[in-house]
Design a protein around this motif. Structure first.
Motif, PDB file in Angstrom:
ATOM      1  N   LYS A  23       0.847  -1.196   0.000  1.00 11.77           N
ATOM      2  CA  LYS A  23       0.000   0.000   0.000  1.00 11.77           C
ATOM      3  C   LYS A  23       0.885   1.249   0.000  1.00 11.77           C
ATOM      4  O   LYS A  23       1.999   1.256   0.509  1.00 11.77           O
ATOM      5  N   THR A  24       0.338   2.318  -0.553  1.00 13.92           N
ATOM      6  CA  THR A  24       0.999   3.623  -0.481  1.00 13.92           C
ATOM      7  C   THR A  24       0.480   4.331   0.753  1.00 13.92           C
ATOM      8  O   THR A  24      -0.726   4.572   0.881  1.00 13.92           O
ATOM      9  N   LYS A  26       0.866   7.308   3.999  1.00 14.04           N
ATOM     10  CA  LYS A  26       1.350   8.627   4.389  1.00 14.04           C
ATOM     11  C   LYS A  26       1.175   8.801   5.899  1.00 14.04           C
ATOM     12  O   LYS A  26       0.462   8.018   6.546  1.00 14.04           O
ATOM     13  N   SER A  60       5.303  10.890   2.959  1.00 12.04           N
ATOM     14  CA  SER A  60       5.198   9.485   2.556  1.00 12.04           C
ATOM     15  C   SER A  60       5.843   8.577   3.597  1.00 12.04           C
ATOM     16  O   SER A  60       6.835   8.947   4.239  1.00 12.04           O
ATOM     17  N   SER A 100      -3.652   5.086   4.436  1.00  9.34           N
ATOM     18  CA  SER A 100      -3.389   4.466   3.139  1.00  9.34           C
ATOM     19  C   SER A 100      -4.069   5.249   2.027  1.00  9.34           C
ATOM     20  O   SER A 100      -5.300   5.273   1.935  1.00  9.34           O
ATOM     21  N   THR A 102      -3.826   4.343  -0.950  1.00 10.12           N
ATOM     22  CA  THR A 102      -4.293   3.300  -1.871  1.00 10.12           C
ATOM     23  C   THR A 102      -5.767   2.988  -1.615  1.00 10.12           C
ATOM     24  O   THR A 102      -6.515   2.660  -2.546  1.00 10.12           O
TER      25      THR A 102
END
Lengths: 140, 65
Positions: A23-24, A26, A60, A100, A102
């Motif tokens: 997952k991206t 932050k 991030s 997330s 994502t």
């Protein structure tokens, strides 16, 4: 030998994996006066810090780890420190939300610490050892 | 910038900046160290180094049917 009721470790790992693996992510900071907590389903700008070199939404999170499993405890930790570089945050803050992007900014967790301010400096959150005892998120 | 420290005066060579470390928070979950920066006795900002010791654990309880 008796049977033992239990939720399996593999089920816990699968559940955790579904929300963290690849997952991206932050990390956003929140004012000490805010009320951000586990009821926040997603990232919110309400109560978020603002200041020099801080971008709304935060920074991030390096996510090179996947959900691990030791015995029946699943765990996961970001694979690098979370760093806010050369910021000035004059109003006290005491929490970080990892979320997330994502998954429509799903809130993974809010982590609190002692109230802080920072001027022309770097705020670094060094992660704990990624294991079943100290990992940032553990499902036991 | 290698060998420099960011301050209210911008980037300054590290050898000109005095660093004073103070533990501002320490419990079972995290230690926070405030690093105040001074040039010639004048305060020029601070860093914060947080070391998370342990994260959050949530439990799954299987009850008898």
């Amino acid at each position: 030998m008796a049977n033992t009721q239990a939720i399996s470790g593999t089920m816990k790992q699968a559940a955790l994996s579904a929300v963290v693996d690849s997952k991206t992510l932050k990390a956003a900071l929140y004012l000490a006066s805010a009320t951000t907590n586990g009821t926040n389903t997603a990232y919110t700008a309400t109560g978020e810090v603002s200041g020099t070199n801080y971008t709304a939404g935060g920074v991030s999170v390096t996510n090179g780890n996947t959900a691990g499993l030791t015995s029946t405890t699943a765990y996961w930790t970001p694979s690098a420190s979370i760093t806010y570089t050369n910021v000035t945050l004059s109003t006290a803050f005491d929490a970080v939300m990892i979320y997330s992007t994502t998954d429509t900014n799903r809130n993974l967790g809010v982590f609190t610490f002692g109230s802080q301010t920072i001027t022309a400096g770097t705020f670094t959150l060094t992660m704990p050892t990624n294991d079943s005892s100290t990992g940032l998120i553990r499902f036991a | 910038m290698e060998g420099h420290i960011f301050t209210t005066r911008g980037w300054v060579p590290a050898d000109q900046v005095e660093l004073r470390r103070t533990v501002t928070h320490d419990d079972d979950q995290i230690t926070l160290v405030r690093v105040d920066k001074f040039i010639g006795g004048e305060w020029v900002g601070n860093d914060i180094d947080g070391q998370i010791k342990t994260g959050h654990q949530f439990g799954a309880i299987a009850q008898s049917l």
